[in-house]
Design a protein around this motif. Structure first.
Motif, PDB file in Angstrom:
ATOM      1  N   ARG A 155       2.007   3.574   7.009  1.00 38.23           N
ATOM      2  CA  ARG A 155       0.057   3.259   6.565  1.00 38.23           C
ATOM      3  C   ARG A 155      -0.646   4.300   6.492  1.00 38.23           C
ATOM      4  O   ARG A 155       0.003   5.215   7.290  1.00 38.23           O
ATOM      5  CB  ARG A 155      -0.104   2.248   7.914  1.00 38.23           C
ATOM      6  N   VAL A 156      -0.663   4.676   5.617  1.00 34.27           N
ATOM      7  CA  VAL A 156      -1.976   5.735   5.062  1.00 34.27           C
ATOM      8  C   VAL A 156      -3.241   5.249   5.582  1.00 34.27           C
ATOM      9  O   VAL A 156      -3.822   4.672   5.037  1.00 34.27           O
ATOM     10  CB  VAL A 156      -1.922   5.586   3.796  1.00 34.27           C
ATOM     11  N   HIS A 157      -3.518   5.837   6.747  1.00 31.19           N
ATOM     12  CA  HIS A 157      -5.267   6.282   6.564  1.00 31.19           C
ATOM     13  C   HIS A 157      -5.569   7.186   5.831  1.00 31.19           C
ATOM     14  O   HIS A 157      -5.711   8.602   5.591  1.00 31.19           O
ATOM     15  CB  HIS A 157      -5.200   6.723   8.143  1.00 31.19           C
ATOM     16  N   CYS A 158      -7.045   6.765   5.638  1.00 32.83           N
ATOM     17  CA  CYS A 158      -7.905   7.838   4.943  1.00 32.83           C
ATOM     18  C   CYS A 158      -8.969   8.074   5.543  1.00 32.83           C
ATOM     19  O   CYS A 158     -10.300   7.375   5.086  1.00 32.83           O
ATOM     20  CB  CYS A 158      -8.096   7.044   3.281  1.00 32.83           C
ATOM     21  N   PRO A 159      -9.868   8.923   5.302  1.00 33.44           N
ATOM     22  CA  PRO A 159     -10.899   9.147   6.646  1.00 33.44           C
ATOM     23  C   PRO A 159     -12.265   8.657   5.709  1.00 33.44           C
ATOM     24  O   PRO A 159     -11.875   8.810   4.418  1.00 33.44           O
ATOM     25  CB  PRO A 159     -10.767  10.855   6.941  1.00 33.44           C
ATOM     26  N   ARG A 160     -13.082   8.207   6.283  1.00 30.87           N
ATOM     27  CA  ARG A 160     -14.105   7.918   5.507  1.00 30.87           C
ATOM     28  C   ARG A 160     -14.553   6.396   4.893  1.00 30.87           C
ATOM     29  O   ARG A 160     -14.790   6.595   4.143  1.00 30.87           O
ATOM     30  CB  ARG A 160     -14.873   8.750   4.462  1.00 30.87           C
ATOM     31  N   PHE A 161     -12.717   5.567   4.663  1.00 31.44           N
ATOM     32  CA  PHE A 161     -12.436   4.676   4.302  1.00 31.44           C
ATOM     33  C   PHE A 161     -12.273   3.742   5.540  1.00 31.44           C
ATOM     34  O   PHE A 161     -11.828   3.506   5.975  1.00 31.44           O
ATOM     35  CB  PHE A 161     -11.713   4.799   3.541  1.00 31.44           C
ATOM     36  N   GLU A 162     -13.287   2.412   5.691  1.00 31.65           N
ATOM     37  CA  GLU A 162     -13.294   1.753   6.237  1.00 31.65           C
ATOM     38  C   GLU A 162     -13.145   0.406   5.582  1.00 31.65           C
ATOM     39  O   GLU A 162     -13.065  -0.771   6.088  1.00 31.65           O
ATOM     40  CB  GLU A 162     -14.454   1.617   6.987  1.00 31.65           C
ATOM     41  N   GLY A 163     -12.904  -0.017   4.189  1.00 33.35           N
ATOM     42  CA  GLY A 163     -13.014  -1.514   4.405  1.00 33.35           C
ATOM     43  C   GLY A 163     -11.592  -1.703   4.228  1.00 33.35           C
ATOM     44  O   GLY A 163     -10.495  -1.150   4.798  1.00 33.35           O
ATOM     45  N   ARG A 164     -11.103  -2.749   3.915  1.00 37.16           N
ATOM     46  CA  ARG A 164      -9.672  -3.421   3.153  1.00 37.16           C
ATOM     47  C   ARG A 164      -9.035  -3.912   2.144  1.00 37.16           C
ATOM     48  O   ARG A 164      -9.983  -4.283   1.619  1.00 37.16           O
ATOM     49  CB  ARG A 164      -9.897  -5.420   4.317  1.00 37.16           C
ATOM     50  N   VAL A 165      -8.239  -3.623   2.047  1.00 39.49           N
ATOM     51  CA  VAL A 165      -7.575  -3.165   0.920  1.00 39.49           C
ATOM     52  C   VAL A 165      -6.537  -4.564   0.224  1.00 39.49           C
ATOM     53  O   VAL A 165      -6.403  -5.405   1.190  1.00 39.49           O
ATOM     54  CB  VAL A 165      -6.875  -2.051   0.816  1.00 39.49           C
ATOM     55  N   THR A 166      -7.576  -5.073  -0.688  1.00 36.29           N
ATOM     56  CA  THR A 166      -7.092  -6.273  -1.071  1.00 36.29           C
ATOM     57  C   THR A 166      -5.762  -6.019  -2.587  1.00 36.29           C
ATOM     58  O   THR A 166      -4.782  -6.572  -2.826  1.00 36.29           O
ATOM     59  CB  THR A 166      -7.546  -6.919  -2.257  1.00 36.29           C
ATOM     60  N   SER A 167      -6.188  -4.796  -3.228  1.00 38.10           N
ATOM     61  CA  SER A 167      -4.662  -4.094  -4.331  1.00 38.10           C
ATOM     62  C   SER A 167      -4.688  -2.230  -4.380  1.00 38.10           C
ATOM     63  O   SER A 167      -6.093  -2.432  -4.387  1.00 38.10           O
ATOM     64  CB  SER A 167      -5.240  -4.462  -5.290  1.00 38.10           C
ATOM     65  N   ALA A 168      -3.512  -2.270  -4.627  1.00 40.07           N
ATOM     66  CA  ALA A 168      -3.170  -0.215  -4.619  1.00 40.07           C
ATOM     67  C   ALA A 168      -2.812  -0.075  -5.904  1.00 40.07           C
ATOM     68  O   ALA A 168      -1.349  -1.560  -5.869  1.00 40.07           O
ATOM     69  CB  ALA A 168      -2.577  -0.230  -3.913  1.00 40.07           C
ATOM     70  N   VAL A 169      -2.416   0.692  -6.630  1.00 42.27           N
ATOM     71  CA  VAL A 169      -1.479   0.548  -7.694  1.00 42.27           C
ATOM     72  C   VAL A 169      -1.756   2.698  -8.102  1.00 42.27           C
ATOM     73  O   VAL A 169      -2.701   2.915  -7.396  1.00 42.27           O
ATOM     74  CB  VAL A 169      -1.694   0.290  -8.797  1.00 42.27           C
ATOM     75  N   VAL A 170      -0.396   2.792  -8.875  1.00 42.85           N
ATOM     76  CA  VAL A 170      -0.625   4.412  -8.157  1.00 42.85           C
ATOM     77  C   VAL A 170      -1.299   4.617  -9.963  1.00 42.85           C
ATOM     78  O   VAL A 170      -0.790   4.105 -11.220  1.00 42.85           O
ATOM     79  CB  VAL A 170       0.690   5.056  -8.470  1.00 42.85           C
ATOM     80  N   ASP A 171      -1.736   5.611 -10.032  1.00 38.00           N
ATOM     81  CA  ASP A 171      -2.314   6.285 -11.438  1.00 38.00           C
ATOM     82  C   ASP A 171      -1.405   6.576 -12.442  1.00 38.00           C
ATOM     83  O   ASP A 171      -0.051   7.209 -11.569  1.00 38.00           O
ATOM     84  CB  ASP A 171      -3.360   7.062 -11.026  1.00 38.00           C
ATOM     85  N   ALA A 172      -0.932   6.233 -13.544  1.00 34.70           N
ATOM     86  CA  ALA A 172      -0.961   6.480 -14.302  1.00 34.70           C
ATOM     87  C   ALA A 172       0.037   7.455 -15.019  1.00 34.70           C
ATOM     88  O   ALA A 172       1.539   7.747 -15.219  1.00 34.70           O
ATOM     89  CB  ALA A 172      -0.389   5.200 -15.474  1.00 34.70           C
TER      90      ALA A 172
END
Length: 418
Positions: free
Chosen positions: A228-245
């Motif tokens: 699992r990845v934790h991103c500082p200062r981000f407190e939201g809940r992720v619904t979708s994720a993709v890698v930049d092309a």
């Protein structure tokens, strides 16, 4: 967006996927008499296990049954061009693998002879499908029982490659991953360390992303673990994720509020926020896709008129400060409203427009689009540019001074007349 084809379906379709094919990386025209092979096939899956393959022009290439006895739940395609594989999984956890072969259609000797002797009206041999697509069943295997001894409910299926080794990845509702080799042997089984199940998987090259109840992370196929990845200062809940092309070190995520973020990730561990697009760019839950220079965001809910929008976002804003000239261009490039959708798929192409496929809400119509956009690539900064003129001036003075000293004057005395 340019509409290429509208393909009505006789029976209800549930899922869409693009199967990448080999595409020669050349801009040379196709030789006369030879038909250009498609760069991809669109896979349309029905709940009864029937799969239809279409060319980018909307032409039906072939139809086959995957052989499942129960309702089809997931479809995965090989992400690389070295082989064409379609994997399907039903609600009971049985995975069946089919190999697809694509060749240029050739007229047989018997067909040519029959055309010569026929007295009926003749049609050009170039009419109809010019691609010969065949499908062969490869193998079948089942997702084993979980650590609690019960048959898990498979929630996501993907195919990925790590250093040339290909894997099938099945994620379940218990938050565990089952990784199989290409011959169907169970290679590893591990959990994500979360209390909830895995909702989705996304594959880009050797990167495998997972989402679980608002959390996200990577599946490490080398160490066979989920992180699992934790991103500082981000407190939201992720619904979708993709890698930049364009940059594998960037991940685009959408949260429950519909905000779209860009994270910079190093070693699949350290994370920092690089950008957040304007609030309200899309309605949650947002579906994401990445093409060269742009991010595509699809509304997950309809507006008052019952329509959803596809929005193109300019990735050149990422990592730039507010006063940077690159951010003078609007973040939203265009927005296209349309009817509700059941499924969609995106395919990136080399030196061609990228492809989009939309499945209508009732599953009875597929529309294929081509995206005609070019990403602006900023030229490399020339740090030496401000010093060119002074350096050239000094060089000229030095050359003239050298000639003066060598000739004991501005010119060589030996060249003077008299």
């Amino acid at each position: 967006l340019v509409s290429k084809a509208v393909v009505p379906q006789e029976e209800e379709v549930s899922l869409l996927r693009f199967l990448p094919l080999r595409n020669p990386r050349t801009s040379a025209p196709t030789p006369m008499g030879q038909v250009a092979m498609p760069s991809t096939l669109l896979v349309a899956a029905q709940l009864d296990g029937t799969l239809r393959l279409f060319t980018p022009s909307g032409e039906l290439a072939t139809t086959f049954s995957t052989g499942h006895d129960q309702r089809l739940a997931h479809v995965a395609v090989s992400p690389l061009h070295d082989e064409y594989v379609v994997a399907t999984c039903d609600v009971s956890g049985i995975i069946r693998v089919h190999k697809v072969s694509v060749r240029q259609r050739r007229v047989s000797r018997e067909e040519r002879q029959a055309r010569k002797t026929s007295t009926a009206d003749k049609l050009s041999q170039h009419l109809g499908s010019q691609v010969n697509v065949t499908v062969n069943f490869n193998r079948q295997f089942r997702v084993p029982n979980g650590t609690n001894g019960t048959q898990p409910r498979v929630t996501a299926l993907a195919m990925a490659s790590q250093q040339g080794t290909k894997y099938f990845i099945a994620a379940d509702a218990a938050g565990e991953f089952a990784v199989f080799t290409r011959n169907g042997t169970l290679h590893a089984r591990f959990g994500a360390g979360l209390s909830s199940g895995i909702e989705s998987l996304y594959v880009h090259l050797s990167n495998v992303l997972f989402i679980s109840d608002g959390a996200w992370g990577f599946v490490d196929l080398e160490k066979m673990e989920a992180r699992r990845v934790h991103c500082p200062r981000f407190e939201g809940r992720v619904t979708s994720a993709v890698v930049d092309a364009q940059q594998q070190a960037r991940v685009l995520v959408a949260d429950t509020l519909g905000d779209i973020w860009v994270f910079g990730v190093q070693n699949k561990r350290q994370c920092k926020i690089e950008h957040r697009f304007p609030h309200g760019a899309a309605r949650p839950p947002v579906g994401l896709a990445s093409i060269r220079g742009f991010a595509l965001a699809l509304d997950g809910s309809a507006d008052a008129a019952g329509r959803v929008s596809l929005t193109a976002l300019n990735m050149s804003h990422t990592g730039k400060k507010r006063r940077d000239p690159a951010r003078a261009v609007p973040a939203v490039v265009w927005r296209r409203p349309g009817p509700r959708l059941r499924s969609w798929a995106v395919h990136k192409r080399y030196q061609q427009g990228d492809l989009l496929a939309f499945l209508s809400e009732d599953g009875l119509e597929i529309e294929i689009f081509e995206i005609l956009m070019q990403a602006y690539v900023q030229p490399a900064a020339d740090n030496f540019g401000n010093f060119k003129l002074p350096v050239f001036a000094v060089a000229i003075v030095l050359v003239l001074g050298y000639q003066y000293v060598k000739g004991k004057g501005a010119f060589d005395p030996g060249l003077a007349e008299g």
